[in-house]
Design an enzyme around this catalytic site. Structure first.
Site, PDB file in Angstrom:
ATOM      1  CG  ASP A 108       0.120  -8.140   6.692  1.00 52.05           C
ATOM      2  OD1 ASP A 108       1.111  -7.511   7.101  1.00 52.05           O
ATOM      3  OD2 ASP A 108      -0.973  -8.177   7.287  1.00 52.05           O
ATOM      4  CD1 TRP A 156       3.025 -13.891  15.377  1.00 51.65           C
ATOM      5  CD2 TRP A 156       1.348 -12.397  15.441  1.00 51.65           C
ATOM      6  NE1 TRP A 156       1.943 -14.455  14.767  1.00 51.65           N
ATOM      7  CE2 TRP A 156       0.903 -13.564  14.779  1.00 51.65           C
ATOM      8  CE3 TRP A 156       0.485 -11.298  15.569  1.00 51.65           C
ATOM      9  CZ2 TRP A 156      -0.397 -13.684  14.271  1.00 51.65           C
ATOM     10  CZ3 TRP A 156      -0.796 -11.422  15.075  1.00 51.65           C
ATOM     11  CH2 TRP A 156      -1.236 -12.621  14.428  1.00 51.65           C
ATOM     12  NE  ARG A 176      -3.234 -11.438   4.164  1.00 55.91           N
ATOM     13  CZ  ARG A 176      -3.062 -11.494   5.478  1.00 55.91           C
ATOM     14  NH1 ARG A 176      -2.893 -10.373   6.171  1.00 55.91           N
ATOM     15  NH2 ARG A 176      -3.079 -12.634   6.120  1.00 55.91           N
ATOM     16  CD  GLU A 178      -7.751  -7.512   6.077  1.00 55.46           C
ATOM     17  OE1 GLU A 178      -7.679  -6.458   6.746  1.00 55.46           O
ATOM     18  OE2 GLU A 178      -7.035  -8.509   6.297  1.00 55.46           O
ATOM     19  CD  GLU A 196      -2.749  -5.175  10.737  1.00 54.82           C
ATOM     20  OE1 GLU A 196      -3.237  -5.382   9.623  1.00 54.82           O
ATOM     21  OE2 GLU A 196      -2.278  -6.079  11.452  1.00 54.82           O
ATOM     22  CG  HIS A 226       1.637  -9.525  10.650  1.00 57.21           C
ATOM     23  ND1 HIS A 226       1.616  -9.885  11.972  1.00 57.21           N
ATOM     24  CD2 HIS A 226       0.361  -9.198  10.339  1.00 57.21           C
ATOM     25  CE1 HIS A 226       0.374  -9.800  12.437  1.00 57.21           C
ATOM     26  NE2 HIS A 226      -0.407  -9.371  11.462  1.00 57.21           N
ATOM     27  NE  ARG A 249      -4.096  -3.185   5.706  1.00 56.27           N
ATOM     28  CZ  ARG A 249      -5.149  -3.963   5.882  1.00 56.27           C
ATOM     29  NH1 ARG A 249      -6.342  -3.585   5.484  1.00 56.27           N
ATOM     30  NH2 ARG A 249      -5.034  -5.144   6.459  1.00 56.27           N
ATOM     31  CD  GLU A 270      -1.556  -5.227   5.942  1.00 52.24           C
ATOM     32  OE1 GLU A 270      -2.034  -5.938   5.042  1.00 52.24           O
ATOM     33  OE2 GLU A 270      -2.032  -5.171   7.077  1.00 52.24           O
ATOM     34  CE1 TYR A 328      -1.283 -12.232  10.432  1.00 49.86           C
ATOM     35  CE2 TYR A 328      -0.102 -11.856   8.369  1.00 49.86           C
ATOM     36  CZ  TYR A 328      -1.212 -11.662   9.169  1.00 49.86           C
ATOM     37  OH  TYR A 328      -2.257 -10.936   8.705  1.00 49.86           O
TER      38      TYR A 328
HETATM   39  C1  GCO Z   1      -4.578  -8.089   8.484  1.00 48.63           C
HETATM   40  C2  GCO Z   1      -4.003  -8.226   9.837  1.00 48.63           C
HETATM   41  C3  GCO Z   1      -4.627  -9.245  10.708  1.00 48.63           C
HETATM   42  C4  GCO Z   1      -4.061  -9.132  12.122  1.00 48.63           C
HETATM   43  C5  GCO Z   1      -5.147  -9.376  13.102  1.00 48.63           C
HETATM   44  C6  GCO Z   1      -4.670  -9.390  14.535  1.00 48.63           C
HETATM   45  O1  GCO Z   1      -3.888  -7.555   7.636  1.00 48.63           O
HETATM   46  O2  GCO Z   1      -5.714  -8.470   8.321  1.00 48.63           O
HETATM   47  O3  GCO Z   1      -2.609  -8.248   9.815  1.00 48.63           O
HETATM   48  O4  GCO Z   1      -4.502 -10.534  10.181  1.00 48.63           O
HETATM   49  O5  GCO Z   1      -3.011 -10.026  12.315  1.00 48.63           O
HETATM   50  O6  GCO Z   1      -6.091  -8.380  12.936  1.00 48.63           O
HETATM   51  O7  GCO Z   1      -5.744  -9.533  15.377  1.00 48.63           O
HETATM   52 MG    MG Z   2      -2.148  -6.736   8.337  1.00 48.18          MG
END
Ligand code: GCO
Ligand code: MG
Length: 408
Positions: A216, A408, A147, A345, A268, A218, A289, A242, A159
């Site tokens: 990602d 975020w 990633r 992951e 996620e 995010h 995810r 993602e 991030y």
């Molecule tokens: C990922 C996620 C994590 C989250 C985290 C928050 O793809 O692994 O985005 O990095 O930010 O789980 O607690």
């Molecule tokens: Mg993620």
């Protein structure tokens, strides 16, 4: 036989974990992960104040019935706190059942469908040289998928980018022990959209076509921004993009799909199969995810992944360091057993965490295996756990350059 005791263990070996311990009347112990990053104690209290007394005396073998009893029996449904608590109970009961059977959990899920589980590592760098260095390091360790997250000129810490410089061991932990409120980061989508395609172009140039590259977003783009991103990066053959848009807006993914063939992953922050109903039946995503820890455990994940399989959608189970080794083991057993496995992951836990949680999963040239210990194959050392006191931590808050709060 029946459940005799239920204990909640909160420990902080570098980061916080909430673990459930279920003990049966004949002394079999099962472990479950209930960690919800930045909101840990709400799940700990849900378990100890509300669920523990309901579990005492129940038949530990009735996993489906217990799941329904906790889910339907609460009246209030879904949500990360409820579903993490149910997940922990579910994992602990599967751990017990597999230990009693004398088998690794994946055997009870139908046996291995593959020899090992392909995992992706987190490569990041504040600039391209640092990123390239990190990718090279992972390739030397045998990883076949990375990633990629990188700094954006004009923005500070963002991030997914380690602030401690390049390194093969991924040391990025977003939850900060910042006192009584979260730390803050700054974001600008325009600069991000202009910067990222060039980064992927350079990675392909340097590392060729074999490497699986993931990214990602995010949750930060609007639907049309995400459509542009997905279209711009098409030539660089991403394994997935993602969380391009905020997870709760399911139909946003229709717009991205209309414009691009870049594979999409999401989930996620989801908690149940219902969060995916539109996404799966309309084939708006390619990878699921969810974390086993946040989606009601092994029982619920197996159903979700079987549902996804009917639509040709594969797994990409969430596995950052805020999923404890117990939650990670649960993911690995599922990954090995299901047919529609995609990728897993993998962010290795730090040494202190591995002192508290004794794991039996193994890594070999880019693939993980859950091991063949009966159960999940992870045991928590309570004495070691007791040495790491809980410390409040928060995930950061994000603001646009003009101060507006952003995802975020
Ligand atoms: C990922 C996620 C994590 C989250 C985290 C928050 O793809 O692994 O985005 O990095 O930010 O789980 O607690
Ligand atoms: Mg993620």
């Amino acid at each position: 036989m029946s459940i005799e005791s239920v204990d909640v263990i909160v420990t902080s070996p570098g980061r916080n974990f909430v673990t459930l311990k279920v003990t049966t009347s004949d002394g079999v112990v099962g472990w479950g992960d209930a960690t919800l990053n930045g909101r840990e104690l709400s799940v700990a209290s849900y378990l100890s104040e509300h669920l523990a007394s309901m579990l005492i005396g129940r038949d530990e073998d009735r996993i489906e019935d217990t799941w329904q009893y906790l889910y339907r029996g609460a009246y209030w449904r879904r949500g990360p706190v409820t579903m993490a608590a149910i997940a922990a109970v579910d994992m602990a009961l599967w751990d017990i059942k597999a230990k009693k059977a004398g088998m690794p959990l994946y055997q009870l899920l139908g046996g291995a469908s593959r020899d090992g589980v392909r995992v992706y590592a987190h490569a990041s760098g504040t600039d391209f040289a640092a990123l390239s260095n990190a990718i090279t390091g992972y390739r030397e360790l045998g990883f076949t998928a990375v990633r990629v997250q990188t700094g954006v000129p004009g923005l500070g810490q963002i991030y997914g980018v380690s602030s401690t410089g390049p390194g093969v061991r991924y040391d990025y932990e977003p939850a900060k022990r910042s006192g009584d409120r979260p730390s803050e980061e700054t974001w600008d989508t325009r600069q991000y959209l202009n910067h990222m395609p060039g980064v992927f172009a350079k990675i392909r140039e340097e590392f060729g076509t074999d490497l699986r590259i993931l990214h990602d977003g995010h949750h930060r783009m609007t639907p049309i921004e995400a459509a542009r991103f997905a279209k711009d990066v098409e030539p660089y053959d991403l394994f997935w993009l993602e969380d391009a848009t905020p997870g709760e807006d399911q139909t946003a993914l229709r717009l991205i799909r209309q414009h691009s063939t870049t594979p999409l992953a999401i989930g996620e922050v989801f908690n149940t199969v219902y969060d995916y109903q539109t996404l799966i039946t309309e084939r708006l995503i390619d990878y699921v995810r969810s974390a086993v820890t946040h989606t009601g455990g092994i029982t619920a994940m197996k159903k979700l992944l079987d549902f996804a399989a009917i639509y040709g959608i594969r797994s990409g189970i969430h596995g950052p360091t805020d999923i404890s080794p117990v939650g990670m083991a649960a993911a690995l057993h599922l990954d090995l057993a299901i047919h529609n496995f995609g990728i897993q992951e993998y962010m290795p836990h730090n040494e202190q965490t591995l002192e508290v949680f004794q794991t039996s999963f193994t890594f070999d040239r880019g693939f993980l295996h859950p091991g063949d210990q009966p159960g999940l194959g992870v045991e928590l050392d309570e004495e070691a756990a007791g040495a790491f006191e809980y410390t409040k931590a928060y995930l950061p808050v994000n603001r646009l350059l003009d101060g507006t709060v952003h995802d975020w």
